[in-house]
Scaffold this motif. Structure first.
Motif, PDB file in Angstrom:
ATOM      1  N   THR A  82       0.842  -1.169   0.000  1.00  0.00           N
ATOM      2  CA  THR A  82       0.000   0.000   0.000  1.00  0.00           C
ATOM      3  C   THR A  82       0.885   1.229   0.000  1.00  0.00           C
ATOM      4  O   THR A  82       0.486   2.281   0.400  1.00  0.00           O
ATOM      5  CB  THR A  82      -0.890   0.000   1.222  1.00  0.00           C
ATOM      6  OG1 THR A  82      -0.040   0.091   2.351  1.00  0.00           O
ATOM      7  CG2 THR A  82      -1.692  -1.262   1.303  1.00  0.00           C
ATOM      8  N   GLU A 179      -5.085   5.124  -6.104  1.00  0.00           N
ATOM      9  CA  GLU A 179      -5.979   3.979  -6.276  1.00  0.00           C
ATOM     10  C   GLU A 179      -5.268   3.048  -7.216  1.00  0.00           C
ATOM     11  O   GLU A 179      -4.744   3.488  -8.235  1.00  0.00           O
ATOM     12  CB  GLU A 179      -7.214   4.419  -7.057  1.00  0.00           C
ATOM     13  CG  GLU A 179      -8.387   4.870  -6.276  1.00  0.00           C
ATOM     14  CD  GLU A 179      -9.446   5.384  -7.244  1.00  0.00           C
ATOM     15  OE1 GLU A 179     -10.263   6.189  -6.796  1.00  0.00           O
ATOM     16  OE2 GLU A 179      -9.413   5.011  -8.421  1.00  0.00           O
ATOM     17  N   SER A 181      -5.255  -1.017  -9.204  1.00  0.00           N
ATOM     18  CA  SER A 181      -5.778  -2.358  -9.337  1.00  0.00           C
ATOM     19  C   SER A 181      -4.718  -3.201 -10.029  1.00  0.00           C
ATOM     20  O   SER A 181      -3.937  -2.715 -10.837  1.00  0.00           O
ATOM     21  CB  SER A 181      -7.118  -2.364 -10.062  1.00  0.00           C
ATOM     22  OG  SER A 181      -6.942  -2.371 -11.439  1.00  0.00           O
ATOM     23  N   SER A 233       3.375  -8.101   0.221  1.00  0.00           N
ATOM     24  CA  SER A 233       2.845  -7.229   1.255  1.00  0.00           C
ATOM     25  C   SER A 233       2.730  -7.960   2.576  1.00  0.00           C
ATOM     26  O   SER A 233       2.682  -9.181   2.633  1.00  0.00           O
ATOM     27  CB  SER A 233       1.491  -6.652   0.858  1.00  0.00           C
ATOM     28  OG  SER A 233       0.583  -7.683   0.636  1.00  0.00           O
TER      29      SER A 233
ATOM     30  N   SER B  80      -9.739  -6.195  -2.315  1.00  0.00           N
ATOM     31  CA  SER B  80      -8.770  -5.264  -1.753  1.00  0.00           C
ATOM     32  C   SER B  80      -7.487  -5.973  -1.359  1.00  0.00           C
ATOM     33  O   SER B  80      -7.511  -7.063  -0.834  1.00  0.00           O
ATOM     34  CB  SER B  80      -9.384  -4.584  -0.535  1.00  0.00           C
ATOM     35  OG  SER B  80      -8.384  -3.932   0.175  1.00  0.00           O
ATOM     36  N   THR B  81      -6.351  -5.345  -1.659  1.00  0.00           N
ATOM     37  CA  THR B  81      -5.075  -5.954  -1.276  1.00  0.00           C
ATOM     38  C   THR B  81      -4.734  -5.715   0.165  1.00  0.00           C
ATOM     39  O   THR B  81      -3.874  -6.385   0.713  1.00  0.00           O
ATOM     40  CB  THR B  81      -3.867  -5.332  -2.010  1.00  0.00           C
ATOM     41  OG1 THR B  81      -4.213  -4.095  -2.542  1.00  0.00           O
ATOM     42  CG2 THR B  81      -3.318  -6.265  -3.032  1.00  0.00           C
ATOM     43  N   THR B  82      -5.361  -4.701   0.751  1.00  0.00           N
ATOM     44  CA  THR B  82      -4.911  -4.302   2.066  1.00  0.00           C
ATOM     45  C   THR B  82      -5.688  -5.023   3.154  1.00  0.00           C
ATOM     46  O   THR B  82      -5.574  -4.721   4.312  1.00  0.00           O
ATOM     47  CB  THR B  82      -5.115  -2.799   2.252  1.00  0.00           C
ATOM     48  OG1 THR B  82      -6.499  -2.527   2.060  1.00  0.00           O
ATOM     49  CG2 THR B  82      -4.320  -2.027   1.258  1.00  0.00           C
ATOM     50  N   GLN B  83      -6.466  -5.971   2.741  1.00  0.00           N
ATOM     51  CA  GLN B  83      -7.363  -6.581   3.694  1.00  0.00           C
ATOM     52  C   GLN B  83      -7.516  -8.035   3.283  1.00  0.00           C
ATOM     53  O   GLN B  83      -7.660  -8.343   2.107  1.00  0.00           O
ATOM     54  CB  GLN B  83      -8.708  -5.879   3.535  1.00  0.00           C
ATOM     55  CG  GLN B  83      -9.575  -5.877   4.746  1.00  0.00           C
ATOM     56  CD  GLN B  83     -10.905  -5.243   4.408  1.00  0.00           C
ATOM     57  OE1 GLN B  83     -11.062  -4.551   3.405  1.00  0.00           O
ATOM     58  NE2 GLN B  83     -11.888  -5.495   5.231  1.00  0.00           N
ATOM     59  N   SER B 233      -6.775  -1.544  -4.568  1.00  0.00           N
ATOM     60  CA  SER B 233      -6.481  -0.960  -3.272  1.00  0.00           C
ATOM     61  C   SER B 233      -6.508   0.547  -3.344  1.00  0.00           C
ATOM     62  O   SER B 233      -6.358   1.148  -4.394  1.00  0.00           O
ATOM     63  CB  SER B 233      -5.146  -1.446  -2.724  1.00  0.00           C
ATOM     64  OG  SER B 233      -4.121  -1.159  -3.613  1.00  0.00           O
ATOM     65  N   HIS B 234      -6.736   1.107  -2.206  1.00  0.00           N
ATOM     66  CA  HIS B 234      -6.808   2.552  -2.078  1.00  0.00           C
ATOM     67  C   HIS B 234      -5.772   2.950  -1.047  1.00  0.00           C
ATOM     68  O   HIS B 234      -5.730   2.369   0.024  1.00  0.00           O
ATOM     69  CB  HIS B 234      -8.208   2.953  -1.622  1.00  0.00           C
ATOM     70  CG  HIS B 234      -8.436   4.419  -1.675  1.00  0.00           C
ATOM     71  ND1 HIS B 234      -9.096   5.031  -2.700  1.00  0.00           N
ATOM     72  CD2 HIS B 234      -8.042   5.398  -0.846  1.00  0.00           C
ATOM     73  CE1 HIS B 234      -9.113   6.333  -2.482  1.00  0.00           C
ATOM     74  NE2 HIS B 234      -8.485   6.566  -1.358  1.00  0.00           N
TER      75      HIS B 234
END
Lengths: 237, 237
Positions: A82, A179, A181, A233, B80-83, B233-234
Motif C-alpha cells: 500500500t 488507487e 488495481s 505485502s 482489496s489488497t490491504t485486507q 487498493s486505495h
DNA sequence: CAGTGGTCTAGACCACTGG
DNA sequence: CAGTGGTCTAGACCACTGG
C-alpha cells in the motif's frame, strides 16, 4: 447566491475538519462536530454539512453512529504494497542498476474514458510517456503514463533517462492518495518486444491513479513480466 | 410519508439499475437513465435519484461526466489488497451467489519446503484442501491450502461446500498477521481444467501465509483467472 | 427527553457537453 | 439550445442512543 465555483462548501468543511485532525486538535476517538453544529459553524444547510462528514467517513477518517455522533477513526499503519514506490529506488535498494529508456514522450488528445479517469475535459491535451525500466539491463517494467498538464505543466521538458516520472511528479504535485488495481494479462506483441519477453507470456498489470491535493495527477499502467516481478505485502490485522 | 424503513428509495433504484446491468439490458459503455429520468421513473426527488447514481459510480459500476451522462463502466470483480477477505463474503457482498466445490480434502506429509513455510517438522502430517470457488457458477478462484494441524486439529471434519477454509480458520485461530505475494502466471493444464479456462491463460497467483498468535496457521495459494478477477487498493499517504 | 445520524422532498442556480 | 451532472437550501419525518 449558491455554488461559488472556487471551492464548494462541503470541500471547505472537509478541509477544516481534516486540518483539526491532522493538527492534533481532534484525536482518534474524539467526537467531531455534529451535522447541526457544522450547519451553525459554517452557515450551510444540513445536507451540505452532512456531505462533508459522509465523505470523510467514506475515506476512513471518521466513524459515524446513529444516535451517537461522528468520531475520529483510529488510523492504522499501512502495509508495504500500500505504498507507492519508485521503481528506480526499489532497484537501487536491491543493489542493482536502474536504467530508463524513453520510447515515447509527447502530448495526445484525451478520449472520453481517459478524460474521465484524469478528471480533464474530453478532447483536451494531456501528456503521455512510455518508458522501459531495466534492472541490470533486464526489462522489468513498461510504464505507460498519462499526466494531467494542469498539475505538471513542465512534464514534457523532463529527461526521464535520468529521473523517473514518479519521482518528478511527486516533487511537483505531492501525492496525497492513490488507487490501484492489479491484474494478470498476457503480453501482446508490442509489449513483448518492449519487455524482451515472448508474446503470450504472463504479465502483472498495475493500473494506478495518483492524486494530489489539486486532483488527479496521473494515470499509470505498469506492465511487469510475470517471472521477473512480484508484489509483496505484509498485513497486520 | 417518507422513509419506509423497509428499503430506502435510493437502494431500490440502485438494485434496479444493477439488475439491468447484470441482466445485460445495459452493457458496458451504455448510457444509464439520467437523474431526471430516474425522478420520473421512480417518482422520487432528484437528490434521491442522484444518490443512487453516485453510489453506483463510487463502487465503480458507473462513470459519470457532466453534460454527458452516466455510463456503465467496464467492470470486473475487485478485491482489496490491504485486507484479507473471505472470497465467499466478497462474492455475496456483490449480490452474487458463491459456491465451493471441494476437489481434495486430506492429509499429506510435509516436504522440506512446505514444512519450513508452515513452521512444522519436516515429514510431519499436515492438512491439505483444494477448492474451486464459483461466483454465479463461474470459477473465480482455485484455492490450494496447507494447514498446520496443531492450530486447527478439526480441519478435516469441516464441510467446505457450506463454509470456507478462511472463515473456519479465522474462527478457530484468529488472524493476527499475513504475508502475501502476488504474481502473474500462465495456467497449466490441470489448473485450466479446474477453473474452466484455457491452458496458457493469464492467472493472478496470490501466495498467502496467515499467522495467529500461536504461529503459522496456513499457507494458501489462490489462483484467479486474469479476466475474472483483479485486486484493488486505495492508498492514503 | 434532547441530540444524533438516515432518508427524503421540491425547489434553485450553475458549468459543461453536444448538436 | 436542451439536457446533463454539480452544488445547495430549508424544510420534513424517522430510528436510534444516552441520560
Amino acid at each position: 447566491m449558491v455554488a461559488q465555483m472556487a471551492t464548494p462548501h462541503y470541500v471547505r468543511i472537509k478541509q477544516a475538519l481534516r486540518a483539526r485532525i491532522e493538527g492534533g486538535e481532534l484525536r482518534p476517538g474524539d467526537r467531531v462536530p455534529s451535522e447541526n453544529q457544522l450547519v451553525e459553524e459554517f452557515g450551510v444547510s444540513r445536507m451540505t454539512a452532512r456531505r462533508a462528514l459522509l465523505e470523510l467517513a467514506e475515506s476512513g477518517l471518521l466513524l459515524r453512529t446513529q444516535g451517537l455522533g461522528s468520531f475520529v477513526a483510529d488510523v492504522r499503519p499501512m502495509s508495504s504494497t500500500t505504498q507507492i514506490r519508485n521503481i528506480a529506488e526499489e532497484i537501487n535498494q536491491r543493489g542493482h542498476h536502474h536504467s530508463g529508456q524513453v520510447l515515447r514522450h509527447d502530448e495526445i488528445s484525451a478520449d472520453h474514458e481517459r478524460a474521465i479517469h484524469l478528471g480533464v475535459p474530453s478532447g483536451s491535451i494531456i501528456f503521455h510517456s512510455l518508458i522501459v525500466h531495466r534492472e541490470n539491463d533486464l526489462p522489468v517494467q513498461l510504464e505507460s503514463r498519462l499526466v494531467n498538464p494542469a498539475l505538471a505543466p513542465r512534464y514534457l521538458q523532463q529527461d526521464f533517462s535520468t529521473t523517473t516520472p514518479s519521482a518528478y511528479l511527486s516533487a511537483v504535485a505531492p501525492l496525497t492518495e492513490a488507487e490501484q488495481s492489479v491484474e494478470a494479462v498476457l503480453a501482446d506483441q508490442s509489449t513483448a518486444k518492449d519487455l524482451d519477453i515472448k508474446t503470450g507470456a504472463a504479465c502483472l498489470r498495475i493500473t494506478r491513479r495518483t492524486f494530489s491535493a489539486q486532483g488527479v495527477v496521473s494515470l499509470a499502467v505498469l506492465l511487469h513480466p510475470g517471472d521477473r516481478y512480484r508484489l509483496g505485502s505484509h498485513i497486520n490485522t
